[in-house]
Design a protein around this motif. Sequence first.
Motif, PDB file in Angstrom:
ATOM      1  N   THR A   1       0.863  -1.196   0.044  1.00 21.07           N
ATOM      2  CA  THR A   1       0.037   0.003   0.069  1.00 21.07           C
ATOM      3  C   THR A   1       0.925   1.250  -0.092  1.00 21.07           C
ATOM      4  OG1 THR A   1      -1.591  -1.176   1.458  1.00 21.07           O
ATOM      5  CG2 THR A   1      -1.899   1.196   1.361  1.00 21.07           C
ATOM      6  N   ILE A   2       0.795   1.872  -1.147  1.00 22.54           N
ATOM      7  CA  ILE A   2       1.676   3.182  -1.075  1.00 22.54           C
ATOM      8  C   ILE A   2       0.730   4.662  -0.983  1.00 22.54           C
ATOM      9  CG2 ILE A   2       3.058   4.416  -2.728  1.00 22.54           C
ATOM     10  CD1 ILE A   2       4.197   1.952  -1.867  1.00 22.54           C
ATOM     11  N   LEU A   3       1.243   5.343  -0.455  1.00 14.56           N
ATOM     12  CA  LEU A   3       0.910   6.864  -0.384  1.00 14.56           C
ATOM     13  C   LEU A   3       1.788   7.620  -1.353  1.00 14.56           C
ATOM     14  CD1 LEU A   3      -1.094   8.780   1.312  1.00 14.56           C
ATOM     15  CD2 LEU A   3       0.752   9.575   2.406  1.00 14.56           C
ATOM     16  N   GLY A   4       1.070   8.201  -2.439  1.00 13.11           N
ATOM     17  CA  GLY A   4       1.875   9.174  -3.323  1.00 13.11           C
ATOM     18  C   GLY A   4       1.499  10.603  -3.082  1.00 13.11           C
ATOM     19  N   LEU A   5       2.617  11.531  -2.752  1.00 13.46           N
ATOM     20  CA  LEU A   5       2.422  13.002  -2.466  1.00 13.46           C
ATOM     21  C   LEU A   5       3.036  13.634  -3.711  1.00 13.46           C
ATOM     22  CD1 LEU A   5       4.175  13.007   0.703  1.00 13.46           C
ATOM     23  CD2 LEU A   5       1.487  12.834   0.607  1.00 13.46           C
ATOM     24  N   GLU A   6       2.137  14.691  -4.279  1.00 12.45           N
ATOM     25  CA  GLU A   6       2.738  15.697  -5.333  1.00 12.45           C
ATOM     26  C   GLU A   6       2.319  17.017  -4.871  1.00 12.45           C
ATOM     27  OE1 GLU A   6       3.835  15.798  -8.543  1.00 12.45           O
ATOM     28  OE2 GLU A   6       3.194  17.885  -8.442  1.00 12.45           O
TER      29      GLU A   6
ATOM     30  N   ILE B   1      -6.768  12.559  -4.208  1.00 12.08           N
ATOM     31  CA  ILE B   1      -7.277  13.834  -4.014  1.00 12.08           C
ATOM     32  C   ILE B   1      -6.489  14.915  -4.550  1.00 12.08           C
ATOM     33  CG2 ILE B   1      -8.072  15.308  -1.998  1.00 12.08           C
ATOM     34  CD1 ILE B   1      -9.710  12.811  -2.270  1.00 12.08           C
ATOM     35  N   ILE B   2      -6.872  16.009  -5.363  1.00 11.47           N
ATOM     36  CA  ILE B   2      -6.356  16.990  -5.836  1.00 11.47           C
ATOM     37  C   ILE B   2      -6.663  18.203  -5.492  1.00 11.47           C
ATOM     38  CG2 ILE B   2      -5.457  18.155  -8.274  1.00 11.47           C
ATOM     39  CD1 ILE B   2      -6.190  15.227  -9.398  1.00 11.47           C
ATOM     40  N   SER B   3      -5.983  19.262  -4.825  1.00 16.91           N
ATOM     41  CA  SER B   3      -6.728  20.284  -4.351  1.00 16.91           C
ATOM     42  C   SER B   3      -5.666  21.464  -5.318  1.00 16.91           C
ATOM     43  CB  SER B   3      -6.377  20.519  -2.980  1.00 16.91           C
ATOM     44  OG  SER B   3      -6.566  21.896  -2.379  1.00 16.91           O
ATOM     45  N   SER B   4      -6.481  22.132  -6.189  1.00 21.50           N
ATOM     46  CA  SER B   4      -5.648  23.020  -6.989  1.00 21.50           C
ATOM     47  C   SER B   4      -5.862  24.397  -6.341  1.00 21.50           C
ATOM     48  CB  SER B   4      -6.405  23.250  -8.306  1.00 21.50           C
ATOM     49  OG  SER B   4      -6.419  21.957  -9.092  1.00 21.50           O
ATOM     50  N   GLN B   5      -4.835  25.079  -6.165  1.00 22.00           N
ATOM     51  CA  GLN B   5      -4.430  26.425  -5.355  1.00 22.00           C
ATOM     52  C   GLN B   5      -5.073  27.279  -6.572  1.00 22.00           C
ATOM     53  OE1 GLN B   5      -0.503  26.679  -4.702  1.00 22.00           O
ATOM     54  NE2 GLN B   5      -0.359  24.774  -3.373  1.00 22.00           N
ATOM     55  N   ILE B   6      -6.111  28.168  -6.029  1.00 17.43           N
ATOM     56  CA  ILE B   6      -6.784  28.907  -6.781  1.00 17.43           C
ATOM     57  C   ILE B   6      -6.166  30.574  -6.942  1.00 17.43           C
ATOM     58  CG2 ILE B   6      -9.127  28.097  -7.444  1.00 17.43           C
ATOM     59  CD1 ILE B   6     -10.405  29.296  -4.986  1.00 17.43           C
ATOM     60  N   VAL B   7      -5.168  30.761  -5.570  1.00 12.37           N
ATOM     61  CA  VAL B   7      -4.841  31.921  -5.342  1.00 12.37           C
ATOM     62  C   VAL B   7      -4.127  32.593  -6.528  1.00 12.37           C
ATOM     63  CG1 VAL B   7      -2.909  30.892  -4.273  1.00 12.37           C
ATOM     64  CG2 VAL B   7      -3.394  33.148  -3.667  1.00 12.37           C
ATOM     65  N   HIS B   8      -3.545  31.687  -7.466  1.00 14.35           N
ATOM     66  CA  HIS B   8      -2.656  32.096  -8.496  1.00 14.35           C
ATOM     67  C   HIS B   8      -3.425  32.728  -9.607  1.00 14.35           C
ATOM     68  CE1 HIS B   8       0.443  29.956  -6.248  1.00 14.35           C
ATOM     69  NE2 HIS B   8      -0.279  28.871  -6.530  1.00 14.35           N
TER      70      HIS B   8
ATOM     71  N   TYR C   1      -5.673  12.457 -14.848  1.00 14.73           N
ATOM     72  CA  TYR C   1      -4.197  11.930 -14.726  1.00 14.73           C
ATOM     73  C   TYR C   1      -3.387  12.803 -15.462  1.00 14.73           C
ATOM     74  CZ  TYR C   1      -6.738   7.964 -12.446  1.00 14.73           C
ATOM     75  OH  TYR C   1      -7.595   7.092 -11.962  1.00 14.73           O
ATOM     76  N   CYS C   2      -3.685  13.764 -16.428  1.00 14.46           N
ATOM     77  CA  CYS C   2      -3.068  14.554 -17.360  1.00 14.46           C
ATOM     78  C   CYS C   2      -2.192  15.462 -16.655  1.00 14.46           C
ATOM     79  CB  CYS C   2      -3.882  15.049 -18.383  1.00 14.46           C
ATOM     80  SG  CYS C   2      -4.562  13.788 -19.631  1.00 14.46           S
ATOM     81  N   THR C   3      -2.913  16.516 -15.813  1.00 12.29           N
ATOM     82  CA  THR C   3      -2.168  17.600 -15.095  1.00 12.29           C
ATOM     83  C   THR C   3      -1.799  16.930 -13.849  1.00 12.29           C
ATOM     84  OG1 THR C   3      -4.574  18.156 -14.522  1.00 12.29           O
ATOM     85  CG2 THR C   3      -3.358  19.601 -16.093  1.00 12.29           C
ATOM     86  N   ASP C   4      -1.109  17.565 -13.055  1.00 14.69           N
ATOM     87  CA  ASP C   4      -0.372  17.130 -12.013  1.00 14.69           C
ATOM     88  C   ASP C   4      -1.274  16.386 -10.904  1.00 14.69           C
ATOM     89  OD1 ASP C   4       2.019  18.184 -12.841  1.00 14.69           O
ATOM     90  OD2 ASP C   4       2.170  19.690 -11.592  1.00 14.69           O
ATOM     91  N   ASN C   5      -0.920  15.130 -10.386  1.00 20.35           N
ATOM     92  CA  ASN C   5      -1.671  14.340  -9.462  1.00 20.35           C
ATOM     93  C   ASN C   5      -0.790  13.544  -8.767  1.00 20.35           C
ATOM     94  OD1 ASN C   5      -1.968  11.529 -11.057  1.00 20.35           O
ATOM     95  ND2 ASN C   5      -1.817  13.077 -12.371  1.00 20.35           N
TER      96      ASN C   5
END
Length: 337
Positions: free
Chosen positions: A5-10, A30-37, A303-307
Amino acid sequence: MQSITILGLETSCDETSVAVIRDGKLLSNIISSQIVHEQYGGVVPELASRAHQKLIVPVVNEALAKAEVKKEELTAIAVAAGPGLMGSLLVGVNFGKAFAYGLGIPFIAVNHMEAHIYSNFIDEPTPRFPFLNLTVSGGHTQLVLLKDEFQYEIVGETKDDAAGEAFDKVAKMLRLGYPGGPQIDKFAKQGSTNAIKFPRPYAIGNDFNFSFSGIKTAVLYYLRDNKLRDTVIQEQLLADICASFQSSVVDVLVQKTIRAAKHFGVKDIAIAGGVSANSYLRNEMRKAADQSGLQLFIPKFEYCTDNGAMIAEVGYRKCQRSMFSPLNVTAIANLEL
Ligand SMILES: Nc1ncnc2c1ncn2[C@@H]1O[C@H](COP(=O)(O)OP(=O)(O)OP(=O)(O)O)[C@@H](O)[C@H]1O
Ligand SMILES: [Mg+2]
């Protein structure tokens, strides 16, 4: 065989993403995109690392909860260690090392560009080695020959802008916001690819390298010569500019990928990275692959953009081979494949 069982961090750029893979099956991503930019028209590195700091613990907890996996059940922690923004990478790498150390389990440093390629392995069917991968992202354009698992040869690269960078810069000229790739993709659907003749730089010599700055400059000159800079462009013309620009970039990407596949004698080809979400690229590459008798693999949109899933996928495969990293490994902003 023992369960893995692997936890992957990006955290290499502006996405805080965490995934769990158990025995090759993705349980959460789970993908949390930062909208601040958005308000700055591009990623602000200092703001990105601060946001990762705030998000990393909640996103890890959410990924574990969604996967219904307790942290004590993890076999190893995989983290994107580069390339990327230094401050952003450091959050993931340091969190990952501390988490692995605390749990007494191995740590696996993953190259972010290798992970983009392995986004094609998250779901079945998967490419068969040897195969050729076109990685088109915000920072890279690479044609990579995968001779075998984790054996890479970069056979072509961009000499100037990355494909995603060209999309983002042209979108900025057209005042379409950031990131611009998805906006150009959307507007191009209503436009004609033949409306404006932008250059298609196929051959810098006879190699498999790319150059996109000429296309970008051609768009700039077109806007200047037609007095379209800093004005609201009429909707159909905007769609035509987007479609014509997009087809210039995509034609070059498709033509070189097919030519390289024939040159290296592979049967399977794949695309990866944010620009592989582009609908025109996906369609044109599919048509060209079919015509050439090549089997094409395209990752699902998410899975195309960062994940985190792509990081966990590489982590899972490295864990099977006991390819662990020492805890003195650190983030490297310009890490090479
Ligand atoms: N539908 C689309 N059409 C064209 N470009 C797109 C589309 N969707 C996303 N992109 C582009 O993809 C890029 C982001 O991709 P990605 O997240 O893989 O890049 P990155 O992680 O910033 O760069 P790298 O992986 O090289 O470090 C942006 O340039 C964005 O405009
Ligand atoms: Mg990326």
